[in-house]
Design a protein around this motif. Structure first.
Motif, PDB file in Angstrom:
ATOM      1  N   THR A 198       0.870  -1.189   0.000  1.00 43.99           N
ATOM      2  CA  THR A 198       0.000   0.000   0.000  1.00 43.99           C
ATOM      3  C   THR A 198       0.899   1.228   0.000  1.00 43.99           C
ATOM      4  OG1 THR A 198      -0.144  -0.205   2.411  1.00 43.99           O
ATOM      5  CG2 THR A 198      -2.012  -1.022   1.146  1.00 43.99           C
ATOM      6  N   PHE A 199       0.636   2.128  -0.927  1.00 43.14           N
ATOM      7  CA  PHE A 199       1.433   3.362  -0.995  1.00 43.14           C
ATOM      8  C   PHE A 199       0.611   4.488  -1.597  1.00 43.14           C
ATOM      9  CE2 PHE A 199       2.704   0.692  -4.673  1.00 43.14           C
ATOM     10  CZ  PHE A 199       2.419   1.540  -5.740  1.00 43.14           C
ATOM     11  N   THR A 200       1.121   5.704  -1.446  1.00 42.95           N
ATOM     12  CA  THR A 200       0.435   6.876  -2.013  1.00 42.95           C
ATOM     13  C   THR A 200       1.125   7.297  -3.303  1.00 42.95           C
ATOM     14  OG1 THR A 200       1.761   8.648  -1.017  1.00 42.95           O
ATOM     15  CG2 THR A 200       0.018   7.702   0.360  1.00 42.95           C
ATOM     16  N   ILE A 201       0.338   7.918  -4.159  1.00 43.28           N
ATOM     17  CA  ILE A 201       0.856   8.623  -5.333  1.00 43.28           C
ATOM     18  C   ILE A 201       0.321  10.039  -5.209  1.00 43.28           C
ATOM     19  CG2 ILE A 201       0.848   8.755  -7.863  1.00 43.28           C
ATOM     20  CD1 ILE A 201       0.550   5.716  -7.908  1.00 43.28           C
ATOM     21  N   GLU A 202       1.186  11.042  -5.170  1.00 44.02           N
ATOM     22  CA  GLU A 202       0.761  12.400  -4.828  1.00 44.02           C
ATOM     23  C   GLU A 202       1.588  13.476  -5.533  1.00 44.02           C
ATOM     24  OE1 GLU A 202       1.780  13.516  -0.679  1.00 44.02           O
ATOM     25  OE2 GLU A 202       2.172  11.401  -0.338  1.00 44.02           O
ATOM     26  N   PRO A 203       1.544  13.484  -6.869  1.00 45.29           N
ATOM     27  CA  PRO A 203       2.381  14.421  -7.609  1.00 45.29           C
ATOM     28  C   PRO A 203       2.077  15.885  -7.296  1.00 45.29           C
ATOM     29  CG  PRO A 203       0.717  13.453  -9.046  1.00 45.29           C
ATOM     30  CD  PRO A 203       0.682  12.687  -7.761  1.00 45.29           C
ATOM     31  N   MET A 204       3.151  16.672  -7.153  1.00 44.39           N
ATOM     32  CA  MET A 204       3.057  18.120  -7.018  1.00 44.39           C
ATOM     33  C   MET A 204       3.598  18.704  -8.314  1.00 44.39           C
ATOM     34  SD  MET A 204       4.486  17.825  -3.238  1.00 44.39           S
ATOM     35  CE  MET A 204       4.590  16.056  -3.568  1.00 44.39           C
ATOM     36  N   ILE A 205       2.752  19.449  -9.026  1.00 45.64           N
ATOM     37  CA  ILE A 205       3.087  19.951 -10.358  1.00 45.64           C
ATOM     38  C   ILE A 205       3.046  21.481 -10.317  1.00 45.64           C
ATOM     39  CG2 ILE A 205       2.437  19.893 -12.809  1.00 45.64           C
ATOM     40  CD1 ILE A 205       3.235  17.108 -11.677  1.00 45.64           C
ATOM     41  N   ASN A 206       4.134  22.101 -10.787  1.00 45.32           N
ATOM     42  CA  ASN A 206       4.233  23.563 -10.774  1.00 45.32           C
ATOM     43  C   ASN A 206       3.970  24.156 -12.155  1.00 45.32           C
ATOM     44  OD1 ASN A 206       5.075  23.124  -8.167  1.00 45.32           O
ATOM     45  ND2 ASN A 206       7.215  23.727  -8.517  1.00 45.32           N
ATOM     46  N   PHE A 207       3.324  25.320 -12.151  1.00 45.54           N
ATOM     47  CA  PHE A 207       3.082  26.042 -13.413  1.00 45.54           C
ATOM     48  C   PHE A 207       4.408  26.535 -13.991  1.00 45.54           C
ATOM     49  CE2 PHE A 207       1.753  29.592 -16.109  1.00 45.54           C
ATOM     50  CZ  PHE A 207       0.680  29.024 -16.778  1.00 45.54           C
ATOM     51  N   GLY A 208       5.335  26.934 -13.117  1.00 44.65           N
ATOM     52  CA  GLY A 208       6.655  27.425 -13.549  1.00 44.65           C
ATOM     53  C   GLY A 208       7.734  26.387 -13.328  1.00 44.65           C
ATOM     54  N   TRP A 228       2.120  29.095  -9.294  1.00 52.16           N
ATOM     55  CA  TRP A 228       1.178  28.263  -8.544  1.00 52.16           C
ATOM     56  C   TRP A 228       1.473  26.781  -8.741  1.00 52.16           C
ATOM     57  CZ3 TRP A 228      -4.441  30.664  -8.599  1.00 52.16           C
ATOM     58  CH2 TRP A 228      -4.383  31.948  -8.029  1.00 52.16           C
ATOM     59  N   SER A 229       1.025  25.995  -7.769  1.00 57.42           N
ATOM     60  CA  SER A 229       1.329  24.566  -7.746  1.00 57.42           C
ATOM     61  C   SER A 229       0.071  23.790  -7.374  1.00 57.42           C
ATOM     62  CB  SER A 229       2.422  24.319  -6.710  1.00 57.42           C
ATOM     63  OG  SER A 229       2.805  22.965  -6.695  1.00 57.42           O
ATOM     64  N   ALA A 230      -0.110  22.618  -7.977  1.00 56.81           N
ATOM     65  CA  ALA A 230      -1.284  21.785  -7.685  1.00 56.81           C
ATOM     66  C   ALA A 230      -0.828  20.394  -7.267  1.00 56.81           C
ATOM     67  CB  ALA A 230      -2.207  21.712  -8.893  1.00 56.81           C
ATOM     68  N   GLN A 231      -1.722  19.679  -6.581  1.00 57.51           N
ATOM     69  CA  GLN A 231      -1.406  18.318  -6.135  1.00 57.51           C
ATOM     70  C   GLN A 231      -2.688  17.506  -5.970  1.00 57.51           C
ATOM     71  OE1 GLN A 231       0.313  17.926  -2.156  1.00 57.51           O
ATOM     72  NE2 GLN A 231       1.249  15.971  -2.680  1.00 57.51           N
ATOM     73  N   PHE A 232      -2.593  16.215  -6.248  1.00 55.77           N
ATOM     74  CA  PHE A 232      -3.653  15.250  -5.912  1.00 55.77           C
ATOM     75  C   PHE A 232      -2.986  14.026  -5.309  1.00 55.77           C
ATOM     76  CE2 PHE A 232      -5.843  17.929  -8.875  1.00 55.77           C
ATOM     77  CZ  PHE A 232      -7.162  17.916  -8.458  1.00 55.77           C
ATOM     78  N   GLU A 233      -3.695  13.372  -4.388  1.00 56.59           N
ATOM     79  CA  GLU A 233      -3.126  12.185  -3.730  1.00 56.59           C
ATOM     80  C   GLU A 233      -4.190  11.117  -3.499  1.00 56.59           C
ATOM     81  OE1 GLU A 233      -1.807  12.824   0.384  1.00 56.59           O
ATOM     82  OE2 GLU A 233      -0.487  11.071   0.226  1.00 56.59           O
ATOM     83  N   HIS A 234      -3.835   9.885  -3.829  1.00 52.15           N
ATOM     84  CA  HIS A 234      -4.611   8.720  -3.418  1.00 52.15           C
ATOM     85  C   HIS A 234      -3.681   7.729  -2.729  1.00 52.15           C
ATOM     86  CE1 HIS A 234      -8.696   9.114  -4.701  1.00 52.15           C
ATOM     87  NE2 HIS A 234      -8.444   9.203  -5.995  1.00 52.15           N
TER      88      HIS A 234
END
Ligand code: MF3
Ligand code: CO
Ligand code: CO
Length: 261
Positions: A198-208, A228-234
Protein backbone atom coordinates in the motif's frame (compact mmCIF):
# COMPACT_ATOMS: atom_id res chain seq x y z
CA UNK A 1 11.37 -2.30 5.18
CA UNK A 2 8.44 -2.58 2.79
CA UNK A 3 5.46 -4.12 4.57
CA UNK A 4 3.10 -6.46 2.75
CA UNK A 5 -0.35 -6.10 4.29
CA UNK A 6 -2.38 -9.16 5.28
CA UNK A 7 -6.03 -9.57 4.25
CA UNK A 8 -7.10 -8.36 7.71
CA UNK A 9 -4.82 -5.34 7.59
CA UNK A 10 -6.14 -4.48 4.13
CA UNK A 11 -9.71 -4.50 5.47
CA UNK A 12 -8.73 -1.89 8.08
CA UNK A 13 -6.79 0.15 5.50
CA UNK A 14 -9.98 0.23 3.38
CA UNK A 15 -11.82 1.72 6.37
CA UNK A 16 -9.21 4.34 7.30
CA UNK A 17 -8.84 5.34 3.64
CA UNK A 18 -12.61 5.67 3.18
CA UNK A 19 -12.74 7.88 6.27
CA UNK A 20 -10.03 10.13 4.86
CA UNK A 21 -11.85 10.25 1.49
CA UNK A 22 -15.18 11.16 3.08
CA UNK A 23 -13.54 13.83 5.24
CA UNK A 24 -11.93 15.38 2.17
CA UNK A 25 -15.23 15.24 0.26
CA UNK A 26 -17.04 16.92 3.16
CA UNK A 27 -14.44 19.70 3.33
CA UNK A 28 -14.66 20.28 -0.43
CA UNK A 29 -18.46 20.63 -0.23
CA UNK A 30 -18.13 23.18 2.56
CA UNK A 31 -15.44 25.49 1.16
CA UNK A 32 -16.57 29.11 0.83
CA UNK A 33 -14.98 32.34 -0.37
CA UNK A 34 -13.93 34.32 2.73
CA UNK A 35 -13.43 31.25 4.95
CA UNK A 36 -10.15 31.02 6.86
CA UNK A 37 -7.92 27.98 6.54
CA UNK A 38 -8.22 27.67 10.34
CA UNK A 39 -11.98 27.12 9.87
CA UNK A 40 -11.19 24.29 7.43
CA UNK A 41 -8.86 22.82 10.05
CA UNK A 42 -11.59 22.95 12.70
CA UNK A 43 -14.07 21.21 10.38
CA UNK A 44 -11.51 18.51 9.53
CA UNK A 45 -10.62 17.96 13.16
CA UNK A 46 -14.23 17.70 14.39
CA UNK A 47 -15.36 15.55 11.45
CA UNK A 48 -12.54 13.09 12.07
CA UNK A 49 -12.71 12.77 15.86
CA UNK A 50 -16.52 12.61 15.88
CA UNK A 51 -16.19 9.39 13.84
CA UNK A 52 -13.54 7.90 16.13
CA UNK A 53 -10.57 8.70 13.88
CA UNK A 54 -7.41 10.66 14.64
CA UNK A 55 -6.14 13.40 12.31
CA UNK A 56 -2.66 11.98 11.73
CA UNK A 57 -0.88 15.26 10.98
CA UNK A 58 -1.70 16.63 14.46
CA UNK A 59 1.56 16.39 16.41
CA UNK A 60 3.33 14.61 13.55
CA UNK A 61 6.99 15.74 13.84
CA UNK A 62 5.63 18.84 15.60
CA UNK A 63 2.97 19.80 13.00
CA UNK A 64 0.23 21.53 15.02
CA UNK A 65 -2.86 21.16 12.77
CA UNK A 66 -5.27 18.43 11.64
CA UNK A 67 -4.64 18.78 7.90
CA UNK A 68 -2.43 20.69 5.46
CA UNK A 69 -3.94 23.60 3.51
CA UNK A 70 -1.76 24.66 0.57
CA UNK A 71 -2.99 27.66 -1.42
CA UNK A 72 -1.77 29.00 -4.80
CA UNK A 73 2.07 29.09 -4.73
CA UNK A 74 2.20 26.77 -1.69
CA UNK A 75 3.28 23.34 -2.92
CA UNK A 76 2.50 21.34 0.23
CA UNK A 77 2.48 21.32 4.07
CA UNK A 78 0.67 24.68 4.36
CA UNK A 79 -0.34 25.34 7.98
CA UNK A 80 -3.99 26.36 8.57
CA UNK A 81 -4.18 29.89 9.96
CA UNK A 82 -6.91 32.22 11.27
CA UNK A 83 -5.23 34.98 9.20
CA UNK A 84 -5.42 33.26 5.80
CA UNK A 85 -8.68 33.59 3.88
CA UNK A 86 -9.96 31.95 0.70
CA UNK A 87 -10.32 34.41 -2.15
CA UNK A 88 -12.23 34.14 -5.41
CA UNK A 89 -9.86 32.66 -8.01
CA UNK A 90 -7.66 30.72 -5.57
CA UNK A 91 -6.70 27.09 -5.86
CA UNK A 92 -6.29 25.27 -2.57
CA UNK A 93 -5.06 21.79 -1.77
CA UNK A 94 -6.51 20.05 1.28
CA UNK A 95 -4.53 17.03 2.48
CA UNK A 96 -6.33 14.76 4.98
CA UNK A 97 -4.77 11.82 6.74
CA UNK A 98 -6.91 9.67 9.04
CA UNK A 99 -5.56 7.21 11.59
CA UNK A 100 -8.16 4.54 12.38
CA UNK A 101 -7.64 1.23 14.21
CA UNK A 102 -3.88 1.65 13.87
CA UNK A 103 -3.80 2.26 10.10
CA UNK A 104 -3.47 5.43 8.02
CA UNK A 105 -5.42 6.66 5.01
CA UNK A 106 -3.92 9.64 3.15
CA UNK A 107 -5.57 11.65 0.36
CA UNK A 108 -5.56 15.17 -1.03
CA UNK A 109 -7.20 17.23 -3.78
CA UNK A 110 -6.77 20.71 -5.17
CA UNK A 111 -10.07 22.62 -5.12
CA UNK A 112 -11.17 25.70 -7.08
CA UNK A 113 -12.35 28.69 -5.07
CA UNK A 114 -14.92 30.63 -7.12
CA UNK A 115 -13.84 31.41 -10.67
CA UNK A 116 -10.29 30.29 -11.43
CA UNK A 117 -8.19 31.53 -14.40
CA UNK A 118 -8.21 29.04 -17.32
CA UNK A 119 -4.44 28.47 -17.16
CA UNK A 120 -4.66 27.55 -13.47
CA UNK A 121 -7.63 25.25 -14.20
CA UNK A 122 -5.42 23.56 -16.75
CA UNK A 123 -2.64 23.15 -14.17
CA UNK A 124 -5.07 21.48 -11.76
CA UNK A 125 -6.62 19.26 -14.45
CA UNK A 126 -3.22 18.13 -15.73
CA UNK A 127 -2.09 17.37 -12.17
CA UNK A 128 -5.15 15.15 -11.71
CA UNK A 129 -4.34 13.39 -15.00
CA UNK A 130 -0.75 12.88 -13.77
CA UNK A 131 -1.96 11.17 -10.60
CA UNK A 132 -4.40 8.93 -12.49
CA UNK A 133 -1.76 7.99 -15.06
CA UNK A 134 0.64 7.10 -12.25
CA UNK A 135 -2.02 4.91 -10.65
CA UNK A 136 -2.87 3.25 -13.98
CA UNK A 137 0.58 1.63 -14.36
CA UNK A 138 0.42 -0.03 -10.92
CA UNK A 139 0.23 -3.84 -10.91
CA UNK A 140 2.36 -6.75 -9.68
CA UNK A 141 5.65 -6.85 -11.59
CA UNK A 142 5.60 -3.16 -12.52
CA UNK A 143 8.33 -0.94 -11.04
CA UNK A 144 8.04 2.19 -8.90
CA UNK A 145 10.00 4.07 -11.59
CA UNK A 146 7.15 3.45 -14.05
CA UNK A 147 4.95 5.81 -11.99
CA UNK A 148 7.34 8.77 -12.12
CA UNK A 149 8.07 8.22 -15.80
CA UNK A 150 4.43 8.66 -16.90
CA UNK A 151 3.83 11.55 -14.51
CA UNK A 152 6.87 13.44 -15.74
CA UNK A 153 5.92 12.86 -19.38
CA UNK A 154 2.42 14.30 -18.96
CA UNK A 155 3.58 17.28 -16.89
CA UNK A 156 6.35 18.17 -19.35
CA UNK A 157 4.12 17.70 -22.42
CA UNK A 158 1.91 20.41 -20.92
CA UNK A 159 4.80 22.77 -20.13
CA UNK A 160 4.67 22.20 -16.36
CA UNK A 161 7.33 20.92 -13.93
CA UNK A 162 7.43 18.15 -11.31
CA UNK A 163 8.54 18.79 -7.72
CA UNK A 164 11.41 16.46 -6.80
CA UNK A 165 11.89 17.06 -3.07
CA UNK A 166 8.58 15.60 -1.82
CA UNK A 167 7.32 12.14 -2.73
CA UNK A 168 4.62 9.56 -2.33
CA UNK A 169 5.26 6.86 0.27
CA UNK A 170 4.39 3.47 1.60
CA UNK A 171 1.64 3.74 4.21
CA UNK A 172 0.05 1.51 6.84
CA UNK A 173 0.74 1.38 10.58
CA UNK A 174 3.23 4.17 9.86
CA UNK A 175 2.16 7.41 8.16
CA UNK A 176 5.29 7.34 5.99
CA UNK A 177 6.80 3.93 5.22
CA UNK A 178 9.08 2.60 2.54
CA UNK A 179 9.22 2.73 -0.42
CA UNK A 180 9.52 6.34 -1.55
CA UNK A 181 7.42 7.06 -4.64
CA UNK A 182 9.14 9.73 -6.69
CA UNK A 183 7.01 11.54 -9.29
CA UNK A 184 9.85 11.53 -11.83
CA UNK A 185 12.07 8.70 -12.99
CA UNK A 186 12.71 5.98 -15.48
CA UNK A 187 10.49 3.08 -16.52
CA UNK A 188 11.69 -0.31 -15.28
CA UNK A 189 13.73 1.08 -12.37
CA UNK A 190 13.21 0.87 -8.62
CA UNK A 191 11.31 -1.52 -6.40
CA UNK A 192 9.07 -4.11 -8.07
CA UNK A 193 5.42 -3.92 -7.04
CA UNK A 194 3.91 -6.90 -5.20
CA UNK A 195 0.37 -7.73 -4.06
CA UNK A 196 -0.33 -6.36 -0.57
CA UNK A 197 1.80 -3.24 -0.92
CA UNK A 198 0.00 0.00 0.00
CA UNK A 199 1.43 3.36 -1.00
CA UNK A 200 0.44 6.88 -2.01
CA UNK A 201 0.86 8.62 -5.33
CA UNK A 202 0.76 12.40 -4.83
CA UNK A 203 2.38 14.42 -7.61
CA UNK A 204 3.06 18.12 -7.02
CA UNK A 205 3.09 19.95 -10.36
CA UNK A 206 4.23 23.56 -10.77
CA UNK A 207 3.08 26.04 -13.41
CA UNK A 208 6.65 27.42 -13.55
CA UNK A 209 9.96 25.90 -12.51
CA UNK A 210 10.19 22.87 -10.21
CA UNK A 211 12.33 24.47 -7.49
CA UNK A 212 10.97 25.01 -3.99
CA UNK A 213 11.88 26.42 -0.60
CA UNK A 214 10.61 25.99 2.95
CA UNK A 215 9.39 29.12 4.78
CA UNK A 216 10.68 30.16 8.22
CA UNK A 217 7.77 28.36 9.92
CA UNK A 218 9.71 25.19 9.10
CA UNK A 219 6.80 23.61 7.18
CA UNK A 220 5.26 25.63 4.37
CA UNK A 221 6.80 24.61 1.04
CA UNK A 222 6.47 27.24 -1.72
CA UNK A 223 7.68 27.54 -5.30
CA UNK A 224 10.86 29.59 -5.62
CA UNK A 225 9.49 31.47 -8.64
CA UNK A 226 6.09 32.10 -6.92
CA UNK A 227 4.25 30.21 -9.67
CA UNK A 228 1.18 28.26 -8.54
CA UNK A 229 1.33 24.57 -7.75
CA UNK A 230 -1.28 21.79 -7.69
CA UNK A 231 -1.41 18.32 -6.13
CA UNK A 232 -3.65 15.25 -5.91
CA UNK A 233 -3.13 12.19 -3.73
CA UNK A 234 -4.61 8.72 -3.42
CA UNK A 235 -3.61 5.75 -1.27
CA UNK A 236 -3.59 2.59 -3.38
CA UNK A 237 -3.26 -1.16 -2.86
CA UNK A 238 -1.43 -3.51 -5.23
CA UNK A 239 -3.77 -6.47 -5.84
CA UNK A 240 -3.11 -9.85 -7.52
CA UNK A 241 -4.30 -8.47 -10.85
CA UNK A 242 -3.59 -4.74 -10.69
CA UNK A 243 -4.44 -2.09 -8.13
CA UNK A 244 -7.29 -0.73 -6.04
CA UNK A 245 -7.73 2.94 -5.09
CA UNK A 246 -8.43 2.86 -1.37
CA UNK A 247 -9.14 6.56 -0.70
CA UNK A 248 -12.49 6.62 -2.45
CA UNK A 249 -16.12 5.59 -2.00
CA UNK A 250 -19.10 4.92 -4.25
CA UNK A 251 -21.72 7.71 -4.52
CA UNK A 252 -24.32 5.48 -2.83
CA UNK A 253 -22.00 5.15 0.20
CA UNK A 254 -22.46 8.88 0.94
CA UNK A 255 -25.14 8.90 3.63
CA UNK A 256 -27.16 11.89 4.95
CA UNK A 257 -25.19 11.69 8.23
CA UNK A 258 -21.96 12.13 6.23
CA UNK A 259 -23.06 15.74 5.59
CA UNK A 260 -23.01 16.55 9.30
CA UNK A 261 -19.93 17.41 11.33
N1 MF3 B 1 -0.24 14.26 4.20
C1 MF3 B 1 1.10 14.57 3.78
C2 MF3 B 1 1.49 13.48 2.81
O1 MF3 B 1 0.79 13.32 1.86
C3 MF3 B 1 2.05 14.67 4.90
C4 MF3 B 1 1.80 15.82 5.80
S1 MF3 B 1 2.87 15.73 7.13
C5 MF3 B 1 2.64 17.17 7.93
O2 MF3 B 1 2.39 12.72 2.96
F1 MF3 B 1 3.30 17.06 9.01
F2 MF3 B 1 3.05 18.17 7.17
F3 MF3 B 1 1.38 17.34 8.17
CO1 CO C 1 1.03 11.25 1.55
CO1 CO D 1 -1.25 13.48 2.28
Amino acid sequence: MITIKSAREIEVMRESCKMAAKTLHFLGKNLRVGMSTEEINTMCHQYTINRGGIPATLGYHGFTKSLCTSRNDVICHGIPSPNEFLEDGDIINLDCTTLWKGFHGDTNRTFFVGTVKPEMKKLVDVTYDCMLAGIAVCRPGAHIGDIGAVIEEIAHDNGFSVVHEYCGHGIGRQFHEEPQITHFGKKGTGVEMRPGMTFTIEPMINFGKRHCKVLNDGWTVVTKDKSWSAQFEHTILITETGHEILTTFAPEEWKPEDDKI
